[in-house]
Scaffold this motif. Structure first.
Motif, PDB file in Angstrom:
ATOM      1  N   LEU A  38       3.897   1.559  -1.171  1.00  0.00           N
ATOM      2  CA  LEU A  38       4.521   1.679  -2.489  1.00  0.00           C
ATOM      3  C   LEU A  38       3.523   2.171  -3.531  1.00  0.00           C
ATOM      4  O   LEU A  38       3.864   2.992  -4.388  1.00  0.00           O
ATOM      5  N   LEU A  39       2.293   1.680  -3.451  1.00  0.00           N
ATOM      6  CA  LEU A  39       1.275   2.115  -4.407  1.00  0.00           C
ATOM      7  C   LEU A  39       0.936   3.590  -4.236  1.00  0.00           C
ATOM      8  O   LEU A  39       0.625   4.275  -5.212  1.00  0.00           O
ATOM      9  N   GLU A  40       1.015   4.088  -3.017  1.00  0.00           N
ATOM     10  CA  GLU A  40       0.778   5.514  -2.778  1.00  0.00           C
ATOM     11  C   GLU A  40       1.844   6.370  -3.445  1.00  0.00           C
ATOM     12  O   GLU A  40       1.586   7.505  -3.819  1.00  0.00           O
ATOM     13  N   GLN A  41       3.034   5.818  -3.639  1.00  0.00           N
ATOM     14  CA  GLN A  41       4.142   6.540  -4.261  1.00  0.00           C
ATOM     15  C   GLN A  41       4.148   6.402  -5.788  1.00  0.00           C
ATOM     16  O   GLN A  41       4.923   7.057  -6.463  1.00  0.00           O
ATOM     17  N   GLN A  42       3.282   5.558  -6.322  1.00  0.00           N
ATOM     18  CA  GLN A  42       3.310   5.240  -7.749  1.00  0.00           C
ATOM     19  C   GLN A  42       3.169   6.479  -8.631  1.00  0.00           C
ATOM     20  O   GLN A  42       3.938   6.655  -9.576  1.00  0.00           O
ATOM     21  N   ASN A  43       2.224   7.359  -8.355  1.00  0.00           N
ATOM     22  CA  ASN A  43       2.037   8.548  -9.180  1.00  0.00           C
ATOM     23  C   ASN A  43       3.260   9.444  -9.155  1.00  0.00           C
ATOM     24  O   ASN A  43       3.652  10.013 -10.173  1.00  0.00           O
ATOM     25  N   THR A  44       3.867   9.595  -8.013  1.00  0.00           N
ATOM     26  CA  THR A  44       5.059  10.413  -7.890  1.00  0.00           C
ATOM     27  C   THR A  44       6.188   9.847  -8.735  1.00  0.00           C
ATOM     28  O   THR A  44       6.924  10.588  -9.388  1.00  0.00           O
ATOM     29  N   ILE A  45       6.310   8.564  -8.767  1.00  0.00           N
ATOM     30  CA  ILE A  45       7.377   7.920  -9.521  1.00  0.00           C
ATOM     31  C   ILE A  45       7.110   7.992 -11.019  1.00  0.00           C
ATOM     32  O   ILE A  45       8.013   8.231 -11.808  1.00  0.00           O
ATOM     33  N   GLU A  46       5.850   7.839 -11.425  1.00  0.00           N
ATOM     34  CA  GLU A  46       5.507   7.779 -12.846  1.00  0.00           C
ATOM     35  C   GLU A  46       5.441   9.151 -13.515  1.00  0.00           C
ATOM     36  O   GLU A  46       5.609   9.241 -14.717  1.00  0.00           O
ATOM     37  N   ASP A  97       0.830  -1.210   0.000  1.00  0.00           N
ATOM     38  CA  ASP A  97       0.000   0.000   0.000  1.00  0.00           C
ATOM     39  C   ASP A  97       0.861   1.254   0.000  1.00  0.00           C
ATOM     40  O   ASP A  97       0.572   2.216  -0.715  1.00  0.00           O
TER      41      ASP A  97
END
Length: 76
Positions: free
Chosen positions: A63-71, A61
Motif C-alpha cells: 500500500l505504501l508503494e502505491q501512496q505516491n500514485t494515489i496522492e 508495504d
C-alpha cells in the motif's frame, strides 16, 4: 505433557488466503489467548500471530508503494 494443537486448530478457523487482509483482525481471539495455560500452546499461537504480522507488514508495504500514485492528482 499434553499433545500440542496446531495453531490452525487453536484459532478455530483456517488462515485467510494469501493477500487477503483489508483491516481484518487476527483469526485468534483474545479470549482464546487468555485461556491458554500450556507453554507449547502459547508458543504455537505466538508463531501464528508472528505469521499474521508478517502478512500485514507485506500488505502495508504494498500500500505504501502505491501512496505516491494515489496522492498525485491527475493533470486535467
Amino acid at each position: 505433557m499434553a499433545e500440542v494443537e496446531s495453531p490452525l486448530k487453536l484459532s478455530g478457523a483456517p488462515p485467510p488466503p494469501e493477500g487477503v487482509g483489508g483491516g481484518h483482525c487476527s483469526e485468534i481471539s483474545t479470549e482464546l489467548i487468555r485461556s491458554l495455560t500450556e507453554l507449547q500452546e502459547l508458543e504455537a499461537v505466538y508463531e501464528r500471530l508472528c505469521g499474521e504480522e508478517k502478512a500485514v507488514e507485506k500488505e502495508l508495504d504494498a500500500l505504501l508503494e502505491q501512496q505516491n500514485t494515489i496522492e498525485i492528482p491527475a493533470c486535467s
